[in-house]
Every structure is written in structure tokens, then in C-alpha cells.
Design a protein around this motif. Structure first.
Motif, PDB file in Angstrom:
ATOM      1  N   ARG A  63       0.836  -1.211   0.000  1.00 13.85           N
ATOM      2  CA  ARG A  63       0.000   0.000   0.000  1.00 13.85           C
ATOM      3  C   ARG A  63       0.865   1.253   0.000  1.00 13.85           C
ATOM      4  O   ARG A  63       0.540   2.245  -0.659  1.00 13.85           O
ATOM      5  N   THR A  64       1.960   1.209   0.741  1.00 14.72           N
ATOM      6  CA  THR A  64       2.880   2.343   0.814  1.00 14.72           C
ATOM      7  C   THR A  64       3.419   2.704  -0.567  1.00 14.72           C
ATOM      8  O   THR A  64       3.415   3.871  -0.960  1.00 14.72           O
ATOM      9  N   ILE A  65       3.893   1.711  -1.290  1.00 14.10           N
ATOM     10  CA  ILE A  65       4.455   1.956  -2.624  1.00 14.10           C
ATOM     11  C   ILE A  65       3.373   2.472  -3.566  1.00 14.10           C
ATOM     12  O   ILE A  65       3.598   3.414  -4.330  1.00 14.10           O
ATOM     13  N   CYS A  66       2.190   1.888  -3.504  1.00 17.14           N
ATOM     14  CA  CYS A  66       1.085   2.336  -4.372  1.00 17.14           C
ATOM     15  C   CYS A  66       0.717   3.789  -4.112  1.00 17.14           C
ATOM     16  O   CYS A  66       0.553   4.571  -5.059  1.00 17.14           O
ATOM     17  N   THR A  67       0.582   4.175  -2.848  1.00 19.47           N
ATOM     18  CA  THR A  67       0.208   5.556  -2.548  1.00 19.47           C
ATOM     19  C   THR A  67       1.338   6.517  -2.892  1.00 19.47           C
ATOM     20  O   THR A  67       1.096   7.608  -3.408  1.00 19.47           O
ATOM     21  N   ALA A  68       2.578   6.122  -2.620  1.00 19.20           N
ATOM     22  CA  ALA A  68       3.715   7.001  -2.920  1.00 19.20           C
ATOM     23  C   ALA A  68       3.816   7.276  -4.417  1.00 19.20           C
ATOM     24  O   ALA A  68       3.899   8.437  -4.840  1.00 19.20           O
ATOM     25  N   ILE A  69       3.806   6.222  -5.212  1.00 18.67           N
ATOM     26  CA  ILE A  69       3.954   6.395  -6.667  1.00 18.67           C
ATOM     27  C   ILE A  69       2.738   7.119  -7.249  1.00 18.67           C
ATOM     28  O   ILE A  69       2.881   7.998  -8.100  1.00 18.67           O
ATOM     29  N   SER A  70       1.552   6.779  -6.781  1.00 18.27           N
ATOM     30  CA  SER A  70       0.339   7.448  -7.264  1.00 18.27           C
ATOM     31  C   SER A  70       0.395   8.952  -6.981  1.00 18.27           C
ATOM     32  O   SER A  70       0.113   9.773  -7.851  1.00 18.27           O
ATOM     33  N   SER A  71       0.772   9.303  -5.779  1.00 16.46           N
ATOM     34  CA  SER A  71       0.839  10.710  -5.400  1.00 16.46           C
ATOM     35  C   SER A  71       1.924  11.458  -6.183  1.00 16.46           C
ATOM     36  O   SER A  71       1.695  12.578  -6.651  1.00 16.46           O
ATOM     37  N   LEU A  72       3.073  10.836  -6.332  1.00 21.26           N
ATOM     38  CA  LEU A  72       4.144  11.479  -7.104  1.00 21.26           C
ATOM     39  C   LEU A  72       3.752  11.653  -8.573  1.00 21.26           C
ATOM     40  O   LEU A  72       4.037  12.692  -9.170  1.00 21.26           O
ATOM     41  N   ASN A  73       3.089  10.650  -9.145  1.00 25.05           N
ATOM     42  CA  ASN A  73       2.631  10.768 -10.537  1.00 25.05           C
ATOM     43  C   ASN A  73       1.647  11.915 -10.696  1.00 25.05           C
ATOM     44  O   ASN A  73       1.728  12.684 -11.665  1.00 25.05           O
ATOM     45  N   GLN A  74       0.717  12.049  -9.754  1.00 19.47           N
ATOM     46  CA  GLN A  74      -0.250  13.155  -9.808  1.00 19.47           C
ATOM     47  C   GLN A  74       0.440  14.510  -9.739  1.00 19.47           C
ATOM     48  O   GLN A  74       0.021  15.468 -10.377  1.00 19.47           O
ATOM     49  N   ALA A  75       1.507  14.584  -8.928  1.00 15.09           N
ATOM     50  CA  ALA A  75       2.227  15.851  -8.742  1.00 15.09           C
ATOM     51  C   ALA A  75       3.228  16.117  -9.862  1.00 15.09           C
ATOM     52  O   ALA A  75       3.767  17.222  -9.958  1.00 15.09           O
ATOM     53  N   GLY A  76       3.488  15.106 -10.704  1.00  7.64           N
ATOM     54  CA  GLY A  76       4.467  15.266 -11.776  1.00  7.64           C
ATOM     55  C   GLY A  76       5.902  15.282 -11.257  1.00  7.64           C
ATOM     56  O   GLY A  76       6.777  15.908 -11.851  1.00  7.64           O
ATOM     57  N   ILE A  77       6.140  14.592 -10.154  1.00  9.15           N
ATOM     58  CA  ILE A  77       7.487  14.528  -9.565  1.00  9.15           C
ATOM     59  C   ILE A  77       8.011  13.114  -9.741  1.00  9.15           C
ATOM     60  O   ILE A  77       7.380  12.150  -9.327  1.00  9.15           O
ATOM     61  N   HIS A  78       9.177  12.997 -10.358  1.00  3.82           N
ATOM     62  CA  HIS A  78       9.768  11.666 -10.583  1.00  3.82           C
ATOM     63  C   HIS A  78      10.525  11.191  -9.349  1.00  3.82           C
ATOM     64  O   HIS A  78      10.406  10.051  -8.930  1.00  3.82           O
ATOM     65  N   ASN A  79      11.318  12.075  -8.762  1.00  2.00           N
ATOM     66  CA  ASN A  79      12.149  11.713  -7.624  1.00  2.00           C
ATOM     67  C   ASN A  79      12.117  12.859  -6.612  1.00  2.00           C
ATOM     68  O   ASN A  79      12.681  13.925  -6.875  1.00  2.00           O
ATOM     69  N   PRO A  80      11.476  12.678  -5.465  1.00  2.00           N
ATOM     70  CA  PRO A  80      11.366  13.774  -4.500  1.00  2.00           C
ATOM     71  C   PRO A  80      12.706  14.090  -3.836  1.00  2.00           C
ATOM     72  O   PRO A  80      13.590  13.233  -3.762  1.00  2.00           O
ATOM     73  N   ASN A  81      12.849  15.324  -3.365  1.00  2.00           N
ATOM     74  CA  ASN A  81      14.059  15.713  -2.640  1.00  2.00           C
ATOM     75  C   ASN A  81      14.118  15.062  -1.261  1.00  2.00           C
ATOM     76  O   ASN A  81      15.198  14.894  -0.700  1.00  2.00           O
ATOM     77  N   ALA A  82      12.950  14.717  -0.709  1.00  3.25           N
ATOM     78  CA  ALA A  82      12.895  14.133   0.630  1.00  3.25           C
ATOM     79  C   ALA A  82      11.725  13.165   0.736  1.00  3.25           C
ATOM     80  O   ALA A  82      10.718  13.328   0.053  1.00  3.25           O
ATOM     81  N   ILE A  83      11.891  12.187   1.599  1.00  2.00           N
ATOM     82  CA  ILE A  83      10.812  11.263   1.936  1.00  2.00           C
ATOM     83  C   ILE A  83      10.642  11.360   3.450  1.00  2.00           C
ATOM     84  O   ILE A  83      11.573  11.033   4.196  1.00  2.00           O
ATOM     85  N   ILE A  84       9.496  11.836   3.866  1.00  2.00           N
ATOM     86  CA  ILE A  84       9.257  12.030   5.298  1.00  2.00           C
ATOM     87  C   ILE A  84       7.984  11.277   5.654  1.00  2.00           C
ATOM     88  O   ILE A  84       6.927  11.522   5.088  1.00  2.00           O
TER      89      ILE A  84
END
Length: 190
Positions: free
Chosen positions: A64-85
Motif C-alpha cells: 500500500r505504501t508503494i502504491c500511494t507514494a507512486i500514485s501521489s508522485l505521478n499526480q504531482a508530476g514529480i519523478h524523484n522527491p528531494n525528501a521522503i518524510i
């Protein structure tokens, strides 16, 4: 310093997996109601986000973590975030329970190392970083009910100080049937 503190911060996207239909906003207009005290989260179709060979050893919360992370990043148009908190009040409870039950049953013999390695609170943020190949700032807050707020505040401060431009901030928790039973008996007010 003053100029950095004047920068505005925005939430660009979000993703949710709960007992409602996963990874969509249907729960706003058509919420599913339940009569039971305990209901498990509805699992998304994770084939879109994770290779089947990789899911074999992942617990439900990690999928679930990976699904929500990738889904959210795709929506935001961010490939690799500067931070994961990450904020997690209880961490990976299912793996923790399995590991402790195995320890009680088998002693220190025949324990599965995967259950131990995937039972710590920082497993969630670490796995996201590994999957995304993100080598930036990575921090986990495990402060019970204020874990998400702590993670959000950390991201806000990091951005305001100019250390990062964007962050993947998440809150990931799970309640298992056993944990639900324990909470029911120890905290009947919930």
C-alpha cells in the motif's frame, strides 16, 4: 534567511488507501459504510505500481505504501522527491505480530529474518527510497497520533529553510485483527 522563510508551500497531490475504494476520490461522494467495528483496508491493484516478483516478500502495508507514494508522485508530476518524510504511529504491525508470535512459538530458532527486517517503523520510508532510488533526506516519525503532523511540519521547515524544494510526506499505519482486539479490551472508549 528571511527570503527563504517567505517561500510558500503547497500540497500538490495526495493518495489514500483505506476501507474505502483505494486510490480514488469516490469516498467523497459515495462513501462505503460498515457496521463492523473492524474493517480491513481495500487493497489496490498493485500491478500498475510494483512488479509481481517484487511483491512476493512485501507485507500489505508495504504494498500500500508503494502504491500511494507512486500514485501521489505521478499526480504531482514529480519523478524523484528531494525528501521522503514518513509518519507512522504503529509501524508495520502485521509483520511485528508475526515475528513476535513466531518467537513465542519457536523461541530463537527458525525465525524468518524478513519479518524482523520489515517490522521496524523506518522500513516504510526506506522501502520507498529504495523503489524510487531516492538518496535524499529520509526521516520517519513514530509519535503515535501526531506522527503525520510531525512529518508534515518537518517537510514545511525543510522547505522554508531552502534545504529541499519538494517532499513526499506520508502517513502509513495498519490495524490488524489482533491489535484491534487488544485495543478493544485495553481502551473500550475507542
Amino acid at each position: 534567511m528571511k527570503k527563504a522563510m517567505d517561500k510558500k508551500c503547497y500540497i500538490k497531490s495526495m493518495a489514500l488507501i483505506s476501507c474505502q475504494k483505494p486510490l480514488c476520490d469516490d469516498w467523497f461522494s459515495e462513501p462505503i459504510t460498515f457496521d463492523q467495528a473492524y474493517v480491513r483496508a481495500q487493497e489496490p491493484d498493485n500491478k500498475e505500481f510494483i512488479l509481481p516478483s517484487e511483491t512476493r516478500r512485501m507485507s500489505k502495508i508495504l504494498k500500500r505504501t508503494i502504491c500511494t507514494a507512486i500514485s501521489s508522485l505521478n499526480q504531482a508530476g514529480i519523478h524523484n522527491p528531494n525528501a521522503i518524510i514518513t509518519g507512522t504511529g504503529m509501524g508495520c504491525m502485521e509483520n511485528s505480530e508475526k515475528f513476535l508470535f513466531d518467537m513465542a512459538k519457536f523461541g530463537e530458532k527458525c525465525l524468518k529474518p524478513t519479518l524482523f527486517m520489515q517490522s521496524t517503523h523506518n522500513t516504510i520510508g526506506s522501502l520507498i527510497a529504495i523503489v524510487l532510488k531516492c538518496h535524499g533526506y529520509n526521516n520517519t516519525y513514530s509519535h503515535k497520533s501526531i506522527s503525520f503532523e510531525s512529518a508534515l511540519l518537518d517537510a514545511f521547515v525543510q522547505m522554508k529553510l531552502g534545504y529541499i524544494k519538494n517532499a513526499l510526506v506520508g502517513s502509513h499505519d495498519e490495524i490488524t485483527p489482533f491489535t484491534s482486539l487488544v485495543l478493544k479490551h485495553t481502551h473500550p472508549e475507542y
